[in-house]
Design a protein around this motif. Structure first.
Motif, PDB file in Angstrom:
ATOM      1  N   SER A 244      49.913 -28.372  21.938  1.00  0.00           N
ATOM      2  CA  SER A 244      49.853 -28.144  20.489  1.00  0.00           C
ATOM      3  C   SER A 244      48.665 -28.870  19.878  1.00  0.00           C
TER       4      SER A 244
ATOM      5  N   ARG B  70      57.001 -22.257  11.937  1.00  0.00           N
ATOM      6  CA  ARG B  70      55.932 -21.396  11.422  1.00  0.00           C
ATOM      7  C   ARG B  70      56.515 -20.337  10.511  1.00  0.00           C
TER       8      ARG B  70
ATOM      9  N   SER C 161      42.229 -14.623  13.357  1.00  0.00           N
ATOM     10  CA  SER C 161      42.003 -15.821  12.561  1.00  0.00           C
ATOM     11  C   SER C 161      42.216 -17.068  13.412  1.00  0.00           C
TER      12      SER C 161
ATOM     13  N   ASN D 183      44.112 -19.571  12.831  1.00  0.00           N
ATOM     14  CA  ASN D 183      45.546 -19.866  12.904  1.00  0.00           C
ATOM     15  C   ASN D 183      46.242 -19.005  13.946  1.00  0.00           C
ATOM     16  N   GLU D 184      45.832 -17.737  14.039  1.00  0.00           N
ATOM     17  CA  GLU D 184      46.420 -16.853  15.041  1.00  0.00           C
ATOM     18  C   GLU D 184      46.035 -17.294  16.449  1.00  0.00           C
TER      19      GLU D 184
ATOM     20  N   LEU E 172      45.417 -27.199  18.095  1.00  0.00           N
ATOM     21  CA  LEU E 172      45.006 -27.597  16.755  1.00  0.00           C
ATOM     22  C   LEU E 172      43.525 -27.970  16.718  1.00  0.00           C
TER      23      LEU E 172
ATOM     24  N   THR F 207      45.365 -20.361  17.374  1.00  0.00           N
ATOM     25  CA  THR F 207      46.157 -21.553  17.644  1.00  0.00           C
ATOM     26  C   THR F 207      47.584 -21.196  18.047  1.00  0.00           C
ATOM     27  N   HIS F 208      48.193 -20.289  17.278  1.00  0.00           N
ATOM     28  CA  HIS F 208      49.562 -19.868  17.566  1.00  0.00           C
ATOM     29  C   HIS F 208      49.656 -19.187  18.925  1.00  0.00           C
TER      30      HIS F 208
ATOM     31  N   ARG G  44      37.300 -23.086  13.016  1.00  0.00           N
ATOM     32  CA  ARG G  44      37.265 -22.939  11.559  1.00  0.00           C
ATOM     33  C   ARG G  44      36.007 -23.545  10.950  1.00  0.00           C
TER      34      ARG G  44
ATOM     35  N   SER H  41      41.497 -24.860  16.945  1.00  0.00           N
ATOM     36  CA  SER H  41      41.542 -24.111  15.697  1.00  0.00           C
ATOM     37  C   SER H  41      40.626 -24.724  14.648  1.00  0.00           C
TER      38      SER H  41
END
Length: 262
Positions: free
Chosen positions: A154, A235, A131, A133-134, A158, A136-137, A165, A161
């Protein structure tokens, strides 16, 4: 328009989906390196088997992979023509009215086609099993050391991500606008190149407006939730390696070393 190349994340409960996103990011990077340094049948066969296993274990739809190849068919055709015209290495295979076909050109076409196909298909599997979000993390955790030298990793993660998306969303919006124009009698296949280009103006304007509207809504939502690029973020899900992740690291490094050395 075809959006299989940048396919949506498919939330399934498979072995590949449950792997740590840092591992999957590392795997994709190593796989891409392996693809472009491989130059014999054995190495490409190994990479093809790895791709096949990743596809099976992730339960990725085969039609996604096939459609992803169609999306880059023009690029493959263009690079093939470049090899036919400019690649004059190897032996002469065919000659016709001044046109000479060399064995090096055929070898180059085969290599670039296989590489493009492997790269695109592994990216489809990666995007379908990880995903935004994954991703990005994973980027934040893997490149977190860059914060010490003043690089806002960071913020970069973002932006990446959000881009991942909204690309499928924008493609769907484009398809919706095109279908609406076709239902009103527009035909995008008629006319010469200039006329076809002009017909896309009624598509670009509403698409541009819709994209700006979505960006404004996203910015407002982030502001309401108190998002800040300066403060440290916590998180809900903390990444932790499992035994299978460590075994996968060993397998990936072993395959990469084999291709690099041999």
């Amino acid at each position: 328009m075809n959006n299989s190349f940048i396919s949506k994340y498919m939330p399934l409960n498979t072995v590949i989906h449950n792997l740590d996103p840092r591992l999957k990011l590392f795997f994709v990077i190593c796989y891409l390196i392996d693809v472009f340094i491989s130059n014999n049948i054995a190495e490409f066969l190994i990479l093809s088997v790895v791709l096949l296993l990743a596809t099976i274990f992730s339960k990725t739809n085969i039609s996604f992979l096939l459609n992803s190849i169609k999306s880059i068919s023009f690029l493959i055709l263009f690079t093939s023509l470049v090899h036919l015209v400019f690649n004059r290495s190897g032996k002469v295979i065919f000659e016709f009215y001044g046109f000479v076909l060399y064995s090096g050109a055929l070898q180059g076409i085969l290599l670039i086609t296989v590489r493009f196909c492997l790269v695109v298909m592994i990216m489809v599997v990666f995007m379908a099993t990880t995903s935004p979000n994954e991703i990005t993390h994973a980027i934040e955790k893997s490149l977190g050391f860059l914060k010490k030298v003043g690089i806002p990793i960071s913020t970069f993660a973002l932006v990446l991500s959000i881009s991942l998306r909204f690309i499928p969303t924008i493609l769907e919006e484009t398809n919706r606008i095109i279908n609406a124009q076709i239902s009103r009698g527009s035909d995008f296949n008629e006319g010469n190149l200039i006329q076809k280009t002009r017909k896309f103006i009624p598509i670009l304007i509403p698409l541009f407006i819709a994209t700006l509207k979505r960006a404004d809504e996203l910015a407002t939502a982030m502001e309401v939730r108190g998002f800040s690029t300066t403060n440290s973020r916590t998180r809900y899900k903390v990444l932790k390696y499992k035994k299978l992740d460590y075994l996968s690291y060993v397998l990936i490094i072993t395959i990469t070393m084999f291709i690099v050395i041999f």
